[in-house]
Design a protein around this motif. Structure first.
Motif, PDB file in Angstrom:
ATOM      1  N   GLU A  43      19.235  79.015  75.276  1.00 39.73           N
ATOM      2  CA  GLU A  43      20.171  78.490  74.164  1.00 39.73           C
ATOM      3  C   GLU A  43      19.806  77.334  73.484  1.00 39.73           C
ATOM      4  O   GLU A  43      19.402  76.283  73.971  1.00 39.73           O
ATOM      5  N   LEU A  44      19.737  77.472  72.028  1.00 39.91           N
ATOM      6  CA  LEU A  44      19.072  76.744  71.144  1.00 39.91           C
ATOM      7  C   LEU A  44      20.063  76.202  69.881  1.00 39.91           C
ATOM      8  O   LEU A  44      20.814  77.277  69.396  1.00 39.91           O
ATOM      9  N   LYS A  45      19.848  75.226  69.413  1.00 38.34           N
ATOM     10  CA  LYS A  45      20.547  74.589  68.426  1.00 38.34           C
ATOM     11  C   LYS A  45      19.153  74.151  67.189  1.00 38.34           C
ATOM     12  O   LYS A  45      18.674  73.316  67.860  1.00 38.34           O
ATOM     13  N   GLU A  46      19.125  74.569  66.276  1.00 41.19           N
ATOM     14  CA  GLU A  46      18.190  74.135  65.258  1.00 41.19           C
ATOM     15  C   GLU A  46      18.933  73.718  64.010  1.00 41.19           C
ATOM     16  O   GLU A  46      19.773  74.100  63.312  1.00 41.19           O
ATOM     17  N   GLU A  47      17.963  73.028  63.378  1.00 44.13           N
ATOM     18  CA  GLU A  47      18.278  72.303  61.898  1.00 44.13           C
ATOM     19  C   GLU A  47      17.111  71.978  61.308  1.00 44.13           C
ATOM     20  O   GLU A  47      16.183  71.287  61.707  1.00 44.13           O
ATOM     21  N   PHE A  48      17.065  72.225  60.023  1.00 46.81           N
ATOM     22  CA  PHE A  48      16.047  71.987  59.070  1.00 46.81           C
ATOM     23  C   PHE A  48      16.300  71.726  57.734  1.00 46.81           C
ATOM     24  O   PHE A  48      17.254  72.387  57.183  1.00 46.81           O
ATOM     25  N   ARG A  49      15.524  71.214  56.886  1.00 48.23           N
ATOM     26  CA  ARG A  49      15.597  70.994  55.294  1.00 48.23           C
ATOM     27  C   ARG A  49      14.137  71.628  55.002  1.00 48.23           C
ATOM     28  O   ARG A  49      13.095  71.249  55.758  1.00 48.23           O
ATOM     29  N   LEU A  50      14.054  72.233  53.902  1.00 43.59           N
ATOM     30  CA  LEU A  50      12.728  72.696  53.286  1.00 43.59           C
ATOM     31  C   LEU A  50      12.437  72.082  52.019  1.00 43.59           C
ATOM     32  O   LEU A  50      13.181  71.399  51.286  1.00 43.59           O
ATOM     33  N   ARG A  51      11.048  72.156  51.793  1.00 46.70           N
ATOM     34  CA  ARG A  51      10.187  71.405  50.812  1.00 46.70           C
ATOM     35  C   ARG A  51      10.281  72.687  49.614  1.00 46.70           C
ATOM     36  O   ARG A  51      10.554  73.608  49.653  1.00 46.70           O
ATOM     37  N   ALA A  52       9.861  72.115  48.405  1.00 51.34           N
ATOM     38  CA  ALA A  52       9.910  72.950  47.292  1.00 51.34           C
ATOM     39  C   ALA A  52       8.933  74.235  47.430  1.00 51.34           C
ATOM     40  O   ALA A  52       9.278  75.408  46.954  1.00 51.34           O
ATOM     41  N   ASP A  53       8.058  74.181  48.241  1.00 48.56           N
ATOM     42  CA  ASP A  53       7.037  74.929  48.429  1.00 48.56           C
ATOM     43  C   ASP A  53       7.448  75.830  49.845  1.00 48.56           C
ATOM     44  O   ASP A  53       6.640  76.909  50.153  1.00 48.56           O
ATOM     45  N   GLY A  54       8.772  75.903  50.141  1.00 47.68           N
ATOM     46  CA  GLY A  54       9.189  76.702  51.289  1.00 47.68           C
ATOM     47  C   GLY A  54       8.849  76.354  52.538  1.00 47.68           C
ATOM     48  O   GLY A  54       9.312  77.046  53.532  1.00 47.68           O
ATOM     49  N   THR A  55       8.159  75.162  52.874  1.00 48.29           N
ATOM     50  CA  THR A  55       7.913  74.716  54.015  1.00 48.29           C
ATOM     51  C   THR A  55       8.731  73.634  54.626  1.00 48.29           C
ATOM     52  O   THR A  55       9.451  73.040  53.754  1.00 48.29           O
ATOM     53  N   PHE A  56       8.431  73.266  55.763  1.00 44.20           N
ATOM     54  CA  PHE A  56       9.447  72.317  56.504  1.00 44.20           C
ATOM     55  C   PHE A  56       9.098  70.761  55.940  1.00 44.20           C
ATOM     56  O   PHE A  56       8.114  70.516  55.903  1.00 44.20           O
ATOM     57  N   GLU A  57      10.360  70.387  55.643  1.00 47.83           N
ATOM     58  CA  GLU A  57      10.189  68.855  55.359  1.00 47.83           C
ATOM     59  C   GLU A  57      10.843  68.083  56.451  1.00 47.83           C
ATOM     60  O   GLU A  57      10.306  66.945  56.960  1.00 47.83           O
ATOM     61  N   ARG A  58      11.806  68.602  57.179  1.00 46.84           N
ATOM     62  CA  ARG A  58      12.337  68.287  58.406  1.00 46.84           C
ATOM     63  C   ARG A  58      12.797  69.375  59.265  1.00 46.84           C
ATOM     64  O   ARG A  58      13.481  70.268  58.931  1.00 46.84           O
ATOM     65  N   TYR A  59      12.548  68.982  60.407  1.00 44.19           N
ATOM     66  CA  TYR A  59      12.982  70.243  61.510  1.00 44.19           C
ATOM     67  C   TYR A  59      13.327  69.651  62.802  1.00 44.19           C
ATOM     68  O   TYR A  59      12.596  68.776  63.220  1.00 44.19           O
ATOM     69  N   GLN A  60      14.306  70.169  63.374  1.00 41.28           N
ATOM     70  CA  GLN A  60      14.713  69.793  64.876  1.00 41.28           C
ATOM     71  C   GLN A  60      15.065  70.965  65.647  1.00 41.28           C
ATOM     72  O   GLN A  60      16.004  71.993  65.083  1.00 41.28           O
ATOM     73  N   VAL A  61      15.016  71.164  66.804  1.00 34.84           N
ATOM     74  CA  VAL A  61      15.579  72.013  67.770  1.00 34.84           C
ATOM     75  C   VAL A  61      15.904  71.538  69.026  1.00 34.84           C
ATOM     76  O   VAL A  61      15.038  70.697  69.573  1.00 34.84           O
ATOM     77  N   LYS A  62      16.968  71.750  69.580  1.00 41.36           N
ATOM     78  CA  LYS A  62      17.504  71.321  71.019  1.00 41.36           C
ATOM     79  C   LYS A  62      18.393  72.431  71.711  1.00 41.36           C
ATOM     80  O   LYS A  62      18.582  73.197  71.182  1.00 41.36           O
ATOM     81  N   GLY A  63      17.845  72.305  73.114  1.00 34.60           N
ATOM     82  CA  GLY A  63      18.694  73.232  73.945  1.00 34.60           C
ATOM     83  C   GLY A  63      17.885  73.446  75.271  1.00 34.60           C
ATOM     84  O   GLY A  63      17.439  72.429  75.631  1.00 34.60           O
ATOM     85  N   ALA A  64      18.012  74.685  75.894  1.00 32.57           N
ATOM     86  CA  ALA A  64      17.487  74.952  77.111  1.00 32.57           C
ATOM     87  C   ALA A  64      16.505  76.350  76.792  1.00 32.57           C
ATOM     88  O   ALA A  64      17.193  77.127  76.181  1.00 32.57           O
ATOM     89  N   SER A  65      15.324  76.429  77.555  1.00 35.99           N
ATOM     90  CA  SER A  65      14.447  77.330  77.462  1.00 35.99           C
ATOM     91  C   SER A  65      15.035  78.458  78.462  1.00 35.99           C
ATOM     92  O   SER A  65      16.212  78.278  79.249  1.00 35.99           O
ATOM     93  N   THR A  66      14.431  79.626  78.664  1.00 33.50           N
ATOM     94  CA  THR A  66      14.650  80.810  79.450  1.00 33.50           C
ATOM     95  C   THR A  66      15.180  80.119  80.800  1.00 33.50           C
ATOM     96  O   THR A  66      16.005  80.694  81.373  1.00 33.50           O
ATOM     97  N   PHE A  67      14.329  79.328  81.481  1.00 37.17           N
ATOM     98  CA  PHE A  67      14.627  79.218  82.972  1.00 37.17           C
ATOM     99  C   PHE A  67      15.313  77.787  82.971  1.00 37.17           C
ATOM    100  O   PHE A  67      14.918  77.441  83.989  1.00 37.17           O
ATOM    101  N   GLY A  68      15.817  77.107  81.658  1.00 39.85           N
ATOM    102  CA  GLY A  68      16.515  75.851  81.988  1.00 39.85           C
ATOM    103  C   GLY A  68      15.621  74.585  81.701  1.00 39.85           C
ATOM    104  O   GLY A  68      16.320  73.737  81.796  1.00 39.85           O
ATOM    105  N   ALA A  69      14.351  74.868  81.206  1.00 40.27           N
ATOM    106  CA  ALA A  69      13.920  73.561  80.887  1.00 40.27           C
ATOM    107  C   ALA A  69      14.422  72.888  79.488  1.00 40.27           C
ATOM    108  O   ALA A  69      14.796  73.936  78.529  1.00 40.27           O
ATOM    109  N   PRO A  70      14.591  71.631  79.463  1.00 38.66           N
ATOM    110  CA  PRO A  70      15.037  71.314  78.231  1.00 38.66           C
ATOM    111  C   PRO A  70      14.187  71.238  77.107  1.00 38.66           C
ATOM    112  O   PRO A  70      12.954  71.400  76.993  1.00 38.66           O
ATOM    113  N   VAL A  71      14.643  71.785  75.792  1.00 39.98           N
ATOM    114  CA  VAL A  71      13.985  71.896  74.547  1.00 39.98           C
ATOM    115  C   VAL A  71      14.491  70.839  73.564  1.00 39.98           C
ATOM    116  O   VAL A  71      15.731  70.528  73.324  1.00 39.98           O
TER     117      VAL A  71
END
Length: 677
Positions: free
Chosen positions: A62-90
């Motif tokens: 279960e994940l929530k992701e947020e990001f903004r892109l640069r002019a070249d289409g790559t990440f300027e800012r990126y964040q993801v939080k949540g839990a992995s398949t077996f419950g580890a924090p992301v």
């Protein structure tokens, strides 16, 4: 155990350059059951938000992701939080300030100095992530996109399809993405200046597709399977080397798998995929067309991996590890039938497959695949189908109705096949043994015998966390434990421990998975990075230490089972090509000798797949499934990684050659088959 891990690895990229709108994807598992969804929304400020959830078989991210892109289409800012398949924090972030990029996840951190366009690849990202990579890659004039922390992404169009839904039509392309992991990842992509992920399909398991286009998913899957098959045929033609006529393997020390002893040097002659003779060096009277000068290396029967969920792209990894036979422990039936047919006709590079017929019960937690039944009549119909298709056993799964278990096992035995599986929810391992099981999968399913109550629902993550929490305090010399071991020994119940798989219960963030820790320098950097991510939620050092002690006791318990006379088989249910070797190392840690561990992976594998008449030992008349080791694994089990030559089905495979094709640093030089002089 972990098809979802393959899914996540295939999509280890980053989210989408969309117009200012909301886009929804749905995740369907076998049979069209919705198991998750993804919503991608672009805000007025240009920030993209992604919500992703996937739940199958009682687990999933279960994940929530947020990001903004640069002019070249790559990440300027990126964040993801949540839990992995077996419950580890992301919890992962990336920011780029000028030419400096900085990232931090729960398992790693670092900085990167940019000299041009390059894309950060999130460790715990959502499937939406592929879209940014696709759009950024489309802008690169040379067709290559550098990745951060490492690697280069490339793409190749392998198919196109026109599809329609609700009066709308469009053309989508199937791309093969390379540069991440061992093998290509296949994705369906929209056309245009800003291509995005349209569908990700894992044939036989998962269809992730834009909402509203679900009706096209099966047609896309069928076309993708055709395209993948063409690529796989080409791979087999390149890496499989036919052995025409008669081949002499000269001066090889032959491992006697029946007695678990290494013999003196001998000459082994093979022809038409069969062992023709085994004789003292120099005494063979057969005229050979090909010769292998073994140079006193150790010759083993081909290994058995007794717990896989077979996939077409995994065959090279298996064969390079000496696995010539693999028992499939649950799959989509149609997909598996096709895979088996392709292996048999020699067009697919893959071990021989011995299938176990998968039977699950209906519930909100049901794992899709095989047959999902609700009553005894359905269970009998499933068994009949498996018997008619030559399956030697069935595998019962977590939601199987406990009320019909005894009658189901009796019917399977009446039809002449073995019964194995997980322990269905609200039962103990002792219960399934008493109701007719011949074999139990996974050491946690065995150990839960001492921890569950009639109310414990083991279809949830409890089946992992209970074992991690409580095994440390279990007294193995207590009467309940000793009585249970005696019952398993008396009834000769086979145990498929998959110990190496369960090392995830103690792996901490930032630590390399023990499966690859000793050989990490042989792996691509992105694989190494992915293998540093924990899967369990281990909140503090005390918990981590307890979980590690619990795992060590799982290893000890496996050794106690073996010494009590309980049969073991060596299965993995994890990363092909690397996990079986670690599994055998853990058997030695449990107290088996290296030769006994090799016997488990050869003789026992053949015995409990009912193929011993045809394989499992090096004697005349049996299949020439052979593994030549550049070392002596009967004294140092780690030498099982040093393979110089594998022979299967009248073809020679060079592990070093396969590894180089998959981006792996070889473990030993290839020993080539030469024409006889």
């Amino acid at each position: 155990m972990k098809p979802i891990l393959a899914f996540c690895c295939a999509l280890l990229l980053a989210p989408s350059a969309l117009a200012a709108e909301t886009l929804k994807y749905v995740a369907l598992v076998d049979g069209g059951k919705q198991a998750g969804e993804q919503t991608v929304t672009v805000g007025d400020d240009g920030t993209t938000h992604v919500d992703f959830i996937f739940k199958d078989n009682g687990r999933g991210p279960e994940l929530k992701e947020e990001f903004r892109l640069r002019a070249d289409g790559t990440f300027e800012r990126y964040q993801v939080k949540g839990a992995s398949t077996f419950g580890a924090p992301v919890d992962e972030t990336f920011t780029r300030d000028g030419d400096t990029g900085t990232w931090k996840s729960t398992s790693d951190s670092g900085t990167h100095t940019f000299t041009g366009t390059a894309l950060y690849t999130p460790l715990g990202g959502t499937p939406a992530a592929t879209s940014v990579a696709l759009a950024a890659l489309a802008k690169q004039p040379d067709g290559k996109l550098p990745l951060v922390p490492s690697g280069t992404l490339t793409q190749r169009t392998v198919a196109s399809m026109d599809i329609a839904s609700g009066g709308k039509t469009q053309t989508v392309d199937l791309l093969a993405l390379t540069g991440i992991g061992f093998t290509p990842s296949f994705v369906w992509v929209t056309r245009g200046a800003e291509p995005r992920l349209f569908a990700y399909i894992y044939p036989g398991f998962l269809q992730l597709i834009e909402d509203g286009w679900q009706g096209s998913a099966n047609a896309l899957e069928a076309r993708q399977k055709t395209a993948e098959r063409e690529a796989l045929v080409a791979l087999q033609q390149r890496l499989a080397h036919p052995l025409p006529g008669t081949t002499l393997i000269r001066n090889a020390r032959v491992f006697d798998s029946e007695k678990a002893v290494l013999g003196t040097a001998q000459d082994v002659v093979v022809r038409d995929g069969r062992i023709l003779s085994v004789s003292p060096v120099g005494l063979s009277r057969v005229a050979a067309d090909n010769v292998v000068d073994a140079g006193n290396r150790v010759l083993l029967p081909g290994l058995y991996d007794m717990h896989v969920h077979a996939g077409s792209w995994e065959g090279g990894l298996h064969l390079a590890a000496g696995v010539t036979s693999a028992r499939d422990m649950g799959n989509d039936n149609a997909t598996l039938q096709q895979l088996m047919a392709e292996e048999k006709d020699g067009t697919l590079m893959h071990p021989r497959v011995i299938p176990a017929g998968y039977i699950e019960g209906q519930s909100p937690h049901s794992s899709q695949g095989g047959f999902v039944v609700k009553d005894l009549a359905g269970a009998k119909q499933a068994i009949d189908w498996y018997v008619e298709h030559g399956y030697p056993q069935i595998k019962i799964y977590n939601s199987f109705p406990k009320e019909i278990l005894s009658d189901t096992t009796a019917y399977a035995h009446q039809r002449g096949i073995r019964v194995s599986g997980h322990v269905p929810a609200f039962l103990r391992a002792q219960d399934v043994v008493e109701q007719g099981y011949d074999e139990i999968q996974h050491i946690n399913q065995v150990m839960l015998n001492f921890f569950v109550t009639p109310e414990t629902d083991t279809r949830t993550l409890a089946r992992f966390y209970l074992v991690a929490d409580k095994t440390d305090a279990l007294d193995f010399d207590s009467k309940p434990v000793q009585d249970f071991i005696a019952l398993l020994a008396e009834k000769r119940i086979v145990i498929d421990p998959t110990l190496a798989t369960f090392e995830f219960i103690h792996q901490r963030e930032g630590q390399l998975s023990p499966i690859v820790a000793d050989v990490a320098d042989h792996l691509p950097p992105d694989v190494q990075r992915g293998r540093r991510a924990a899967e369990m939620d281990i909140p503090d050092d005390a918990t981590g230490a307890r979980y590690k002690r619990s795992f060590d006791k799982l290893v000890e318990f496996t050794g106690r089972l073996y010494r009590a006379g309980v049969p073991l088989v060596a299965g993995t249910d994890e990363l092909p090509g690397f996990t079986l070797q670690r599994e055998l190392e853990l058997y030695v840690q449990a107290g088996l000798t290296p030769s006994q561990a090799l016997q488990v992976a050869t003789w026992n594998g053949a015995t409990y797949t009912r193929t011993l008449d045809d394989a499992g030992s090096i004697v005349p008349g049996k299949r020439a499934d052979l593994v030549l080791v550049d070392g002596d694994p009967t004294t140092d089990i780690a030498d099982i990684r040093k393979l110089a030559l594998v022979i299967k089905g009248g073809r020679a495979y060079y592990p070093a050659e396969i590894h180089e094709a998959l981006g792996i640093v070889p473990f030993a030089p290839a020993l080539r088959v030469r024409p006889a002089r």
